[in-house]
Design an enzyme around this catalytic site. Sequence first.
Site, PDB file in Angstrom:
ATOM      1  N   HIS A  15       0.474   0.718   9.692  1.00 56.91           N
ATOM      2  CA  HIS A  15      -0.839   1.222   9.294  1.00 56.91           C
ATOM      3  C   HIS A  15      -1.569   1.854  10.472  1.00 56.91           C
ATOM      4  O   HIS A  15      -2.752   2.150  10.392  1.00 56.91           O
ATOM      5  CB  HIS A  15      -1.714   0.095   8.732  1.00 56.91           C
ATOM      6  CG  HIS A  15      -1.072  -0.674   7.623  1.00 56.91           C
ATOM      7  ND1 HIS A  15      -0.371  -1.847   7.842  1.00 56.91           N
ATOM      8  CD2 HIS A  15      -1.015  -0.444   6.290  1.00 56.91           C
ATOM      9  CE1 HIS A  15       0.090  -2.299   6.689  1.00 56.91           C
ATOM     10  NE2 HIS A  15      -0.286  -1.472   5.732  1.00 56.91           N
ATOM     11  N   LYS A  44       5.805  -8.213   2.367  1.00 56.26           N
ATOM     12  CA  LYS A  44       5.580  -7.953   3.790  1.00 56.26           C
ATOM     13  C   LYS A  44       4.394  -8.786   4.268  1.00 56.26           C
ATOM     14  O   LYS A  44       3.422  -8.988   3.537  1.00 56.26           O
ATOM     15  CB  LYS A  44       5.282  -6.467   4.034  1.00 56.26           C
ATOM     16  CG  LYS A  44       6.405  -5.539   3.607  1.00 56.26           C
ATOM     17  CD  LYS A  44       6.166  -4.099   4.068  1.00 56.26           C
ATOM     18  CE  LYS A  44       4.841  -3.519   3.639  1.00 56.26           C
ATOM     19  NZ  LYS A  44       4.663  -3.508   2.169  1.00 56.26           N
ATOM     20  N   GLY A 100       0.806  -1.190   0.000  1.00 56.12           N
ATOM     21  CA  GLY A 100       0.000   0.000   0.000  1.00 56.12           C
ATOM     22  C   GLY A 100       0.850   1.254   0.000  1.00 56.12           C
ATOM     23  O   GLY A 100       1.954   1.289   0.549  1.00 56.12           O
ATOM     24  N   SER A 101       0.340   2.316  -0.628  1.00 59.37           N
ATOM     25  CA  SER A 101       1.016   3.603  -0.569  1.00 59.37           C
ATOM     26  C   SER A 101       0.846   4.192   0.830  1.00 59.37           C
ATOM     27  O   SER A 101       0.034   3.734   1.622  1.00 59.37           O
ATOM     28  CB  SER A 101       0.435   4.548  -1.624  1.00 59.37           C
ATOM     29  OG  SER A 101       0.695   4.061  -2.915  1.00 59.37           O
ATOM     30  N   GLY A 102       1.628   5.213   1.134  1.00 61.21           N
ATOM     31  CA  GLY A 102       1.589   5.817   2.452  1.00 61.21           C
ATOM     32  C   GLY A 102       2.781   5.471   3.306  1.00 61.21           C
ATOM     33  O   GLY A 102       2.925   5.980   4.415  1.00 61.21           O
ATOM     34  N   HIS A 103       3.666   4.581   2.776  1.00 58.06           N
ATOM     35  CA  HIS A 103       4.856   4.168   3.523  1.00 58.06           C
ATOM     36  C   HIS A 103       6.131   4.698   2.880  1.00 58.06           C
ATOM     37  O   HIS A 103       7.219   4.205   3.162  1.00 58.06           O
ATOM     38  CB  HIS A 103       4.932   2.646   3.599  1.00 58.06           C
ATOM     39  CG  HIS A 103       3.700   1.999   4.115  1.00 58.06           C
ATOM     40  ND1 HIS A 103       3.153   2.321   5.339  1.00 58.06           N
ATOM     41  CD2 HIS A 103       2.870   1.064   3.570  1.00 58.06           C
ATOM     42  CE1 HIS A 103       2.058   1.602   5.536  1.00 58.06           C
ATOM     43  NE2 HIS A 103       1.867   0.834   4.477  1.00 58.06           N
ATOM     44  N   ASP A 117      -1.354  -8.395   0.977  1.00 54.13           N
ATOM     45  CA  ASP A 117      -0.118  -8.534   0.205  1.00 54.13           C
ATOM     46  C   ASP A 117       0.200  -9.995  -0.056  1.00 54.13           C
ATOM     47  O   ASP A 117       0.557 -10.387  -1.173  1.00 54.13           O
ATOM     48  CB  ASP A 117       1.049  -7.896   0.953  1.00 54.13           C
ATOM     49  CG  ASP A 117       0.986  -6.373   0.994  1.00 54.13           C
ATOM     50  OD1 ASP A 117       0.007  -5.809   0.492  1.00 54.13           O
ATOM     51  OD2 ASP A 117       1.916  -5.763   1.542  1.00 54.13           O
TER      52      ASP A 117
END
Length: 330
Positions: A218, A104, A53-56, A109
């Site tokens: 998250h 991960k 996911g984006s945001g990391h 995922d």
Amino acid sequence: MRMLINVPETVVADALRGMAAAHPELVVDVERRVVVRRDAPVAGQVGLVSGGGSGHEPLHAGFVGPGMLSAACPGEVFTSPVPDQMVRAAAAVDSGEGVLFVVKNYTGDVLNFDMAAELAEDEGVTLAKVLVDDDVAVTDSLYTAGRRGTGATLFVEKIAGAAAEAGAPLERVEAIARRVNEGSRSFGVALSAVTTPAKGSPTFDLPPGELELGIGIHGEPGRERRSMMTSREIADFTVHALLEDRRPGGPVLVLVNGMGATPLLELYGFNGEVQKVLADRGVTVARTLVGNYVTSLDMAGASVTLCEVDEELLRLWDAPVQTSALRWGR
């Protein structure tokens, strides 16, 4: 909501367009959500593909380049990429030597990379997978069964990427990636909650004067909540949790990682405390990396990852790397 965005629905696409403009050495497919090093596939080299996911950020797209990942698949914010992205990435980087998926340990995922591996193998790509599950805070969480994959992802991608760059075969690259994961442990602390673009407000309640020990990337709950502690106290608690789970028998790599909103002034101060605690516990530090590398949007806080290394792994860590977020030796 105070964010430097247009609308939540386009935040990932807008970021990818900006990344493409800043880094011509990458091929950024905004529509299909795949980021590939421009010289891929590289003859004689195993391809390394990761994503999430984006945001990391800068994980994972910021680690695409010589000496690290061949390609990355960014999903929506805190949402797994879909199998089609991973299949495209594998096809784009496969030189005939095979492709390693670095995954991960989050349920979405894992499921989507497993499906992508089957589809890619049907198209003639030789695949191997390595699961990163280094977090010691909790066994199960809102996003996964078993331990979460966090800061050790950087160590796996860098060290396995160096092995691939040196021409190691797929079986060897996979084995090295597994060794890195098995020798790594992480623990994170939140000083503030994370705010996603879609929600526009904190995803969990963390009252002023309190912190969450053992959070995930998250914003998943940790193992306990306490009144605010000093940097020294947090370092002592964190290192104790890591060494209680696995006591390294040799020197370690140390990652003191910001969660997104913590400035380097604080991170370097925190690193100083972590180093003191490690020295007091008799742990030898071989290398240290400090900064925001595996983040959670605007969360304030930090995580610490220790990775036990031998001469081979340390040599691969020191090997040249040239990505947008990590570069040395070239």
